[in-house]
Design an enzyme around this catalytic site. Structure first.
Site, PDB file in Angstrom:
ATOM      1  N   GLU A   1       0.989  -1.237  -0.116  1.00 13.44           N
ATOM      2  CA  GLU A   1       0.077  -0.033  -0.077  1.00 13.44           C
ATOM      3  C   GLU A   1       0.761   1.100  -0.118  1.00 13.44           C
ATOM      4  O   GLU A   1       0.376   2.085  -0.766  1.00 13.44           O
ATOM      5  CB  GLU A   1      -1.059  -0.034   1.187  1.00 13.44           C
TER       6      GLU A   1
ATOM      7  N   GLU B   1      -4.380  -9.424   3.102  1.00 14.91           N
ATOM      8  CA  GLU B   1      -5.173  -9.177   4.034  1.00 14.91           C
ATOM      9  C   GLU B   1      -6.416 -10.096   4.052  1.00 14.91           C
ATOM     10  O   GLU B   1      -7.143 -10.259   5.169  1.00 14.91           O
ATOM     11  CB  GLU B   1      -5.924  -7.716   4.114  1.00 14.91           C
TER      12      GLU B   1
END
Lengths: 420, 391
Positions: free
Chosen positions: A273, A293
């Protein structure tokens, strides 16, 4: 008037007194003790009788406007930005003539030869104030010097980081996430330190670029520290999601300098990210990328779910998330996720080469390019996007570097940019 | 120095223009050889070269300054060369020096030439050179002055003192254009109106773009000899009959109106007196002025008309082709500005008119004319009288 880049008179032994007085808003002219004539401009020897007995005397600063002209397009190069301005000749009460600028008039068309004028002083720097004239009785005060907002912060705020290394080399900050035992996982402290680092970098005008990387040869960053999961209350969770890693992402995207991710290994979850927010990604052949995730039953929370499908084809992004897949550097390159892939031992060298090539572009143009691209990618209307671009060009056109760019082009030499 | 001691016997010129791809040496060669042929001479007859310093081109300046012209042209009879620099007044000084050479056994025939290629220097260098050329770096430039600026200051004051109108100023450009339209060597040759001049962008009030110079490339050459030898060599020698000059000062902003307007042209009358002629004997006034107000100022100061009347004279067309007072037949503002070369062009035109070689713009039966030159931002004013015979 802004005299920052203008050539000013040189102070010589025999003009020192003139300029010192001008600094105190007093106009001096010379007077010859031998032939009793007044003299302007200052000289070492009387031009009337060759006497060295010339002394400075105070002028009333009052006189008549002998002639004037509104310079609209014909200014010399150093005064182009100041157009239009009025130049004039003034015959002082003491019988000498001065050429200068006329300021403080209300209506140019009402000026006339023969009107009474008086001297004013425009501070150019600490030593020189330029005598100018205004119509008698008019009010005028010097323009405040234009300054760059938020002048360069001294690096003062002692930057004390844990597990984050902040090094400056050739005006580039090398930020290394240093948490090797945890594959450079982003602890709460590292996230806060990254925020502090990027805030500091934004303030320092001398820094031209940032390289973000991970310590060791295994990982760029394996992501957020999942040991927090389950330990945070609602308020803590809000901060974790919004005011830590996501804020680092926002700071990177908004930074006025290019940020390069030097991905030297695992680049997973929160690590990817961060990389997705960087302007350019160079990766080693051993690098691996993934938003993992979903394996934990959650989603990337710092923008990964949103930014990945904007960086690579949407269905490939969905596939990666839906299978918690890791892709290798070669595929990342094919997908356009990274700019360049190279052997691990060549990575730093490649990034240095990139930083060197960035010197070909003007710093303010780089800054504007980043802003325009980041902003307009999210603009629905093409016309609106073009307007943002146009605004940036009009701003850049006024910069000294733009002038240098054009001049150096015509002179067939490399430009010397100063970031102004 | 003296009446009829110097004569121009040949001229050569390339059209004023913009020649980024043309070589300096090709232009020098073309013009010099044309002048030599025009004089009816062989190149090896030239015994001396006196050349105009190309101030804006340092590299060429050093080549020419170190004597390259006779070598490049193969002037086997050349005895000496020198380079002269007095800004716009350079050519006058070349002629003065040549007069000395041809009358004192240094050289029987002298080649005088000029070349300027503004297109050969970078735009930035050209702008910077002309922004500060003739402008004092201590007491003018930092105060916002430029060449156009100091001329605009002069123009404002002239208009204030005489009541001259913007239309009258613009009329000078239009009259110039009419001459240029007849001159294959002028750069700007399309018809021009007063309205077009006044609608062009304002550079520095009251001067519009059309009232300011456009930097250009150009080259010209002359062959001169002594007044005694001239008739033996040429059927159409052009004699220098008189000259006088006044220094006005280097710093334009320091010059007083009295000096600029009154005393300078006094020299014109001294030059006429030396020639044994009067203003009424002049068939052409080849006035070099660079900016339109200066042309009007000079006409008035010469006594052609009263202060404030010169504009009307121009408006009525008297200075244009076919007028009763032909002036500046090279169409100065429409010709393109070649730096120091403008005065070379004027002297070449003086010779052409008096030789009867001025083509469509030939003033019929031109016998005597008055011309001027000036250097820097108007540091001096040199007047000279020329004729096709010695009265």
């Amino acid at each position: 008037m802004d005299y920052t880049d203008k050539p000013l008179p040189k102070i010589r032994p025999y003009t020192k007194e003139f300029w010192e007085a001008a600094k105190k808003d007093e106009l001096l002219i010379q007077h010859c003790k031998d032939c009793d004539k007044n003299i302007f401009y200052p000289r070492e020897i009387c031009p009337h009788c060759q006497s060295p007995q010339v002394e400075y005397i105070k002028s009333s600063g009052k006189g008549k406007l002998a002639t004037f002209s509104l310079v609209e397009k014909g200014a010399p190069p150093d005064f182009q930005e100041d157009q239009p301005y009025v130049i004039c000749l003034v015959d002082l009460e003491e019988g000498v003539r001065l050429g200068s600028m006329l300021v403080g008039y209300e209506d140019y068309t009402k000026l006339d030869t023969g009107i009474d004028v008086e001297v004013v002083f425009d501070p150019a720097n600490d030593e020189i104030s330029i005598p100018k004239f205004k119509p008698a009785g008019a009010t005028w005060s010097p323009e405040k010097k234009k300054q760059t907002l938020a002048p360069e912060a001294e690096v003062p705020v002692e930057l004390k980081f844990e597990n984050l290394c902040y090094e400056v080399s050739d005006d580039v900050v090398w930020l290394t996430i240093d948490n090797e035992p945890m594959r450079n996982a982003l602890t709460d402290r590292i996230q806060q330190d990254l925020m502090t680092a990027f805030q500091q970098i934004q303030k320092e005008r001398s820094i031209r670029a940032v390289v973000l990387t991970g310590a060791g040869d295994k990982a760029f960053s394996s992501g957020g520290d999942i040991s927090y999961f389950g330990t945070l209350d609602r308020v803590g969770m809000w901060d974790f999601m919004k005011n830590r890693g996501a804020e680092v992402c926002r700071l990177i995207e908004n930074l006025d300098k290019p940020v390069i991710a030097m991905v030297n290994g695992y680049c997973y979850a929160g690590g990817l990210e961060l990389a997705l927010c960087c302007d350019i990604i160079y990766a080693s052949e051993t690098a691996k990328f993934g938003l993992l995730e979903t394996r934990l039953g959650v989603l990337p929370g710092w923008g990964g779910t949103v930014r990945l499908p904007r960086a690579i084809p949407q269905r490939r992004a969905k596939e990666m998330l839906m299978t918690a897949e890791r892709i290798d550097a070669r595929e990342a390159k094919e997908l356009g996720l990274v700019n360049r892939v190279c052997p691990p031992n060549k990575l730093r060298e490649e990034v240095r080469g990139l930083l060197e090539r960035m010197k070909n572009a003007a710093p303010l143009a780089i800054q504007a390019a980043k802003m325009v691209i980041n902003t307009t990618l999210n603009v629905e209307s093409f016309d609106n996007a073009m307007a943002v671009e146009r605004g940036a060009i009009m701003y850049l056109n006024t910069t000294q570097d733009a002038r240098e760019g054009v001049v150096s082009f015509f002179q067939k030499r490399p430009p010397k940019f100063i970031g102004s | 120095m003296g009446r009829g001691k110097l004569a121009v016997i040949g001229v050569g010129e390339v059209p004023t223009g913009w020649y980024p791809d043309r070589g300096d040496w090709e232009m020098i060669n073309t013009t010099c050889m044309e002048a030599i042929r025009d004089a009816g001479l062989d190149k090896n007859d030239i015994e001396g070269v006196i050349t105009v310093n190309p101030m804006a081109q340092p590299k060429l300046q050093s080549e020419i300054g170190f004597g390259k012209i006779p070598e490049e042209l193969g002037l086997k009879g050349c005895k000496d060369i020198c380079i002269v620099n007095a800004g716009g007044a350079t050519t006058t000084n070349c002629l003065r020096m040549a007069e000395h050479w041809v009358n004192n056994g240094i050289a029987k025939t002298v080649l005088i030439n000029h070349v300027t290629r503004h297109s050969g220097i970078t735009l930035a260098d050209a702008i910077n050179f002309f922004a500060t050329a003739g402008i004092d770096l201590q007491w003018e430039y930092p105060f916002g002055m430029s060449y156009n600026g100091v001329m605009a200051l002069q123009a404002t004051r002239y208009m204030h003192d005489t009541g001259t109108t913007p239309e009258e100023l613009a009329a000078v450009c239009v009259a110039n254009r009419k001459w240029a339209m007849l001159d294959p060597n002028a750069r700007f040759r399309k018809p021009l109106t007063i309205e077009q001049v006044l609608e062009s962008r304002m550079v520095s009030t009251p001067l519009h773009a059309f009232e300011c110079n456009v930097l250009s490339d150009g080259a010209a050459a002359m062959v001169v000899t002594s007044g005694d030898l001239a008739p033996q060599i040429s059927k159409t020698p052009v004699y220098k009959l008189g000259e006088d000059v006044l220094y006005l000062g280097a710093t334009a902003t320091q010059r007083k109106e009295r000096r600029r307007m009154g005393e300078g042209p006094g020299a014109a009358h001294k030059a006429l007196a030396e020639a044994g002629l009067t203003l009424e004997d002049m068939d052409i006034l080849e006035i070099y002025f660079a900016y339109p107000h200066a042309f009007l100022m000079l006409l008035e100061a010469l006594g052609v008309c009263k202060p404030g009347e010169a504009g009307g004279l121009v408006m009525e067309g008297h200075t244009s082709p076919g007028g009763k007072l032909p002036c500046s037949t090279i169409g100065e503002l429409s010709r393109g500005h070649t730096g120091s070369g403008v005065s070379t062009a004027y002297y070449v035109e003086c010779a052409r008119q008096l030789m009867g070689k001025a083509g469509e713009r030939q003033v019929p039966n031109a016998r005597y004319l008055l011309t001027n030159a000036a250097g820097g931002s108007g540091m001096n004013m040199i007047w000279s009288v020329w004729g096709r015979d010695i009265p």
